[in-house]
Design a protein around this motif. Structure first.
Motif, PDB file in Angstrom:
ATOM      1  N   LEU A  93       0.827  -1.205   0.000  1.00 23.96           N
ATOM      2  CA  LEU A  93       0.000   0.000   0.000  1.00 23.96           C
ATOM      3  C   LEU A  93       0.863   1.258   0.000  1.00 23.96           C
ATOM      4  N   ILE A  94       0.487   2.213  -0.837  1.00 27.10           N
ATOM      5  CA  ILE A  94       1.051   3.561  -0.759  1.00 27.10           C
ATOM      6  C   ILE A  94      -0.077   4.446  -0.233  1.00 27.10           C
ATOM      7  N   ILE A  95       0.065   4.917   1.010  1.00 30.82           N
ATOM      8  CA  ILE A  95      -1.009   5.657   1.667  1.00 30.82           C
ATOM      9  C   ILE A  95      -0.758   7.159   1.591  1.00 30.82           C
ATOM     10  N   SER A  96      -1.751   7.883   1.122  1.00 33.64           N
ATOM     11  CA  SER A  96      -1.672   9.344   1.004  1.00 33.64           C
ATOM     12  C   SER A  96      -2.824   9.960   1.786  1.00 33.64           C
ATOM     13  N   THR A  97      -2.515  10.769   2.792  1.00 31.19           N
ATOM     14  CA  THR A  97      -3.568  11.413   3.593  1.00 31.19           C
ATOM     15  C   THR A  97      -3.782  12.843   3.094  1.00 31.19           C
ATOM     16  N   THR A  98      -5.047  13.230   3.017  1.00 33.42           N
ATOM     17  CA  THR A  98      -5.395  14.493   2.352  1.00 33.42           C
ATOM     18  C   THR A  98      -6.085  15.521   3.241  1.00 33.42           C
ATOM     19  N   GLY A  99      -6.553  15.092   4.414  1.00 29.34           N
ATOM     20  CA  GLY A  99      -7.359  15.992   5.230  1.00 29.34           C
ATOM     21  C   GLY A  99      -8.676  16.342   4.555  1.00 29.34           C
ATOM     22  N   GLY A 100      -9.049  15.559   3.542  1.00 27.95           N
ATOM     23  CA  GLY A 100     -10.290  15.819   2.814  1.00 27.95           C
ATOM     24  C   GLY A 100     -10.224  17.033   1.912  1.00 27.95           C
ATOM     25  N   GLN A 101      -8.993  17.503   1.612  1.00 24.89           N
ATOM     26  CA  GLN A 101      -8.821  18.707   0.798  1.00 24.89           C
ATOM     27  C   GLN A 101      -8.691  18.355  -0.686  1.00 24.89           C
ATOM     28  N   GLU A 102      -9.502  19.010  -1.501  1.00 22.78           N
ATOM     29  CA  GLU A 102      -9.525  18.720  -2.937  1.00 22.78           C
ATOM     30  C   GLU A 102      -8.145  18.871  -3.579  1.00 22.78           C
ATOM     31  N   LYS A 103      -7.412  19.915  -3.205  1.00 21.94           N
ATOM     32  CA  LYS A 103      -6.089  20.162  -3.777  1.00 21.94           C
ATOM     33  C   LYS A 103      -5.156  18.980  -3.512  1.00 21.94           C
ATOM     34  N   GLU A 104      -5.202  18.457  -2.286  1.00 17.95           N
ATOM     35  CA  GLU A 104      -4.352  17.325  -1.923  1.00 17.95           C
ATOM     36  C   GLU A 104      -4.785  16.058  -2.658  1.00 17.95           C
ATOM     37  N   GLU A 105      -6.089  15.872  -2.794  1.00 14.40           N
ATOM     38  CA  GLU A 105      -6.599  14.691  -3.492  1.00 14.40           C
ATOM     39  C   GLU A 105      -6.121  14.668  -4.942  1.00 14.40           C
ATOM     40  N   LEU A 106      -6.206  15.797  -5.624  1.00 16.54           N
ATOM     41  CA  LEU A 106      -5.754  15.882  -7.014  1.00 16.54           C
ATOM     42  C   LEU A 106      -4.247  15.638  -7.115  1.00 16.54           C
ATOM     43  N   LYS A 107      -3.515  16.179  -6.165  1.00 13.52           N
ATOM     44  CA  LYS A 107      -2.055  16.004  -6.154  1.00 13.52           C
ATOM     45  C   LYS A 107      -1.687  14.525  -6.043  1.00 13.52           C
ATOM     46  N   TYR A 108      -2.364  13.820  -5.136  1.00 13.93           N
ATOM     47  CA  TYR A 108      -2.003  12.427  -4.903  1.00 13.93           C
ATOM     48  C   TYR A 108      -2.506  11.499  -6.007  1.00 13.93           C
ATOM     49  N   ILE A 109      -3.610  11.841  -6.651  1.00  9.41           N
ATOM     50  CA  ILE A 109      -4.042  11.029  -7.799  1.00  9.41           C
ATOM     51  C   ILE A 109      -2.968  11.079  -8.881  1.00  9.41           C
ATOM     52  N   ASN A 110      -2.453  12.270  -9.146  1.00 11.48           N
ATOM     53  CA  ASN A 110      -1.395  12.428 -10.148  1.00 11.48           C
ATOM     54  C   ASN A 110      -0.112  11.718  -9.727  1.00 11.48           C
ATOM     55  N   LEU A 111       0.234  11.834  -8.446  1.00 11.80           N
ATOM     56  CA  LEU A 111       1.452  11.198  -7.938  1.00 11.80           C
ATOM     57  C   LEU A 111       1.368   9.678  -8.046  1.00 11.80           C
ATOM     58  N   LEU A 112       0.220   9.128  -7.693  1.00 10.24           N
ATOM     59  CA  LEU A 112       0.061   7.676  -7.753  1.00 10.24           C
ATOM     60  C   LEU A 112       0.032   7.172  -9.195  1.00 10.24           C
ATOM     61  N   LYS A 113      -0.459   8.009 -10.085  1.00  2.00           N
ATOM     62  CA  LYS A 113      -0.398   7.657 -11.511  1.00  2.00           C
ATOM     63  C   LYS A 113       1.062   7.549 -11.953  1.00  2.00           C
ATOM     64  N   GLU A 114       1.890   8.523 -11.529  1.00  4.90           N
ATOM     65  CA  GLU A 114       3.312   8.508 -11.875  1.00  4.90           C
ATOM     66  C   GLU A 114       4.009   7.269 -11.308  1.00  4.90           C
ATOM     67  N   LYS A 115       3.566   6.834 -10.152  1.00  2.00           N
ATOM     68  CA  LYS A 115       4.161   5.648  -9.522  1.00  2.00           C
ATOM     69  C   LYS A 115       3.623   4.354 -10.120  1.00  2.00           C
ATOM     70  N   GLN A 116       2.694   4.488 -11.061  1.00  2.00           N
ATOM     71  CA  GLN A 116       2.147   3.352 -11.810  1.00  2.00           C
ATOM     72  C   GLN A 116       1.529   2.288 -10.894  1.00  2.00           C
ATOM     73  N   PHE A 129     -16.062  16.956  -8.486  1.00  2.00           N
ATOM     74  CA  PHE A 129     -16.060  16.676  -9.920  1.00  2.00           C
ATOM     75  C   PHE A 129     -14.632  16.604 -10.471  1.00  2.00           C
ATOM     76  N   SER A 130     -13.748  17.470  -9.963  1.00  2.00           N
ATOM     77  CA  SER A 130     -12.364  17.496 -10.461  1.00  2.00           C
ATOM     78  C   SER A 130     -11.681  16.149 -10.239  1.00  2.00           C
ATOM     79  N   CYS A 131     -11.950  15.501  -9.105  1.00  2.00           N
ATOM     80  CA  CYS A 131     -11.350  14.197  -8.806  1.00  2.00           C
ATOM     81  C   CYS A 131     -11.953  13.105  -9.687  1.00  2.00           C
ATOM     82  N   LYS A 132     -13.274  13.160  -9.874  1.00  2.00           N
ATOM     83  CA  LYS A 132     -13.926  12.177 -10.747  1.00  2.00           C
ATOM     84  C   LYS A 132     -13.349  12.264 -12.155  1.00  2.00           C
ATOM     85  N   LYS A 133     -13.198  13.481 -12.634  1.00  2.00           N
ATOM     86  CA  LYS A 133     -12.687  13.711 -13.995  1.00  2.00           C
ATOM     87  C   LYS A 133     -11.264  13.177 -14.133  1.00  2.00           C
ATOM     88  N   LEU A 134     -10.421  13.492 -13.149  1.00  3.16           N
ATOM     89  CA  LEU A 134      -9.030  13.058 -13.204  1.00  3.16           C
ATOM     90  C   LEU A 134      -8.922  11.535 -13.115  1.00  3.16           C
TER      91      LEU A 134
END
Length: 333
Positions: A93-116, A129-134
């Protein structure tokens, strides 16, 4: 000295490439040969090189978990359930905590994509919506945990309307008619809006008045429960019960009621939601709706494993039942 593919190949009498293919799940050898290779690898104590394995299989055997707050016992128990099943299937598991903040959620979705990562579990915030789209754009296999989404994403959650209804109906069955609510933010569909809907529906179905002034918003934390009850008692000191949308707010409610010189449950009954450890530490113990946190975790990881493997899901949206915990904070009047 580390055991190599060559050592296994020499012992079995095949080529290194055959050993590599078998150990990486590529079925291009006979059943007998595959069985012998796995047995010899186990006997020699072979440990695969995960990086090399990933290059062959195009899989990293990692799962990304985007989660709000591991300091919160609810999310910690969800994560524990996820980890148990991830380990069973040999995933890290790669665990990313966000505090429920949209900015953090988008950041970690992109980061986890890079980590494949091979898959992603989303247990954070309100799924904007931004997270669903990403998530659609990344095409990473994804399961949403403890959150109902309109998108075509698999999810495991509870029915917050139904379970909140159950909590309020329990108060009504105990003779209470003037019932206040400490809610979450109504912009949060799951823990906010749906729990408010359950509260109102229970009152309406039992021909009790819904008074908007008796619904005070909190943030699920103890201090907000204290402040909410102080405000409720200013608006109407004749209430006989409080439904809190979280256990922390429920315990805060008990503290505020006692501070006002009243007793729980003699003067005011209180019921919470979650069944966190704090519900047992309060005096009296807090009646509550017990969520199946660990099951939410392991069921979502089982579902994600099937999605990764390309298996068809029998159900894309799974609702898990909760349990009413009857304790000393509620009395019959």
């Amino acid at each position: 000295m580390a055991v190599t593919l060559k050592d296994i190949a020499e012992k079995v009498g095949v080529t290194e490439s055959t050993v590599s293919r078998v150990l990486n799940g590529i079925p291009k050898a006979s059943k007998e040969t595959r069985k012998e290779i796995f047995q010899v690898a186990a006997d020699l104590g072979y440990k695969p090189n995960q990086i090399a394995r990933s290059l062959v299989t195009k899989k990293t055997h990692t799962i990304g978990l985007i989660i709000s707050d591991l300091a919160n016992t609810y999310f910690a128990r969800v994560a524990s359930g996820i980890e148990n099943i991830a380990s069973k299937y040999d995933y890290s598991l790669i665990i990313s905590t966000t505090g429920g903040q949209e900015k953090e959620e988008l950041k970690y979705i992109n980061l986890l994509k890079e980590k494949q990562v091979d898959g992603l579990l989303f247990a954070s915030g309100r799924m904007p919506f931004s997270c669903k789209k990403l998530l659609r754009e990344t095409e990473i296999p994804t399961v949403v945990v403890a959150r109902e989404v309109d998108e075509d994403l698999p999810s495991v959650h509870i029915n917050n309307v139904k379970e909140s209804y159950r909590a309020v109906k329990y108060l009504i069955n105990n003779g209470h008619q003037k019932i206040a609510m400490i809610s979450g933010n109504a912009d949060d569909k799951e823990s906010g809006l749906y729990r408010i809907q359950g509260y109102k529906q229970a009152l309406n179905d039992n021909k009790l008045e819904v008074r908007e002034e008796l619904i005070v918003e909190g943030d699920f934390k103890l201090q907000s429960g204290i402040k909410a009850v102080e405000e409720i008692l200013k608006r109407d000191s004749s209430i006989t019960a409080v439904f809190a949308a979280s256990d922390e707010m429920g315990v805060g409610a008990i503290k505020a009621i006692k501070k006002a010189g009243l007793k729980v449950p003699n003067d005011i009954s209180v019921i919470g939601f979650d069944n966190n450890i704090i519900s047992l530490a309060s005096d009296p113990e807090l009646a509550t709706i017990s969520q199946p946190e660990e099951e939410l975790g392991w069921r979502s990881m089982e579902m994600l494993y099937k999605v990764i493997k390309g298996e068809e899901l029998e159900e894309k949206k799974i609702y898990l039942p909760c349990e009413l915990k009857k304790r000393g904070s509620v009395r019959k009047i």
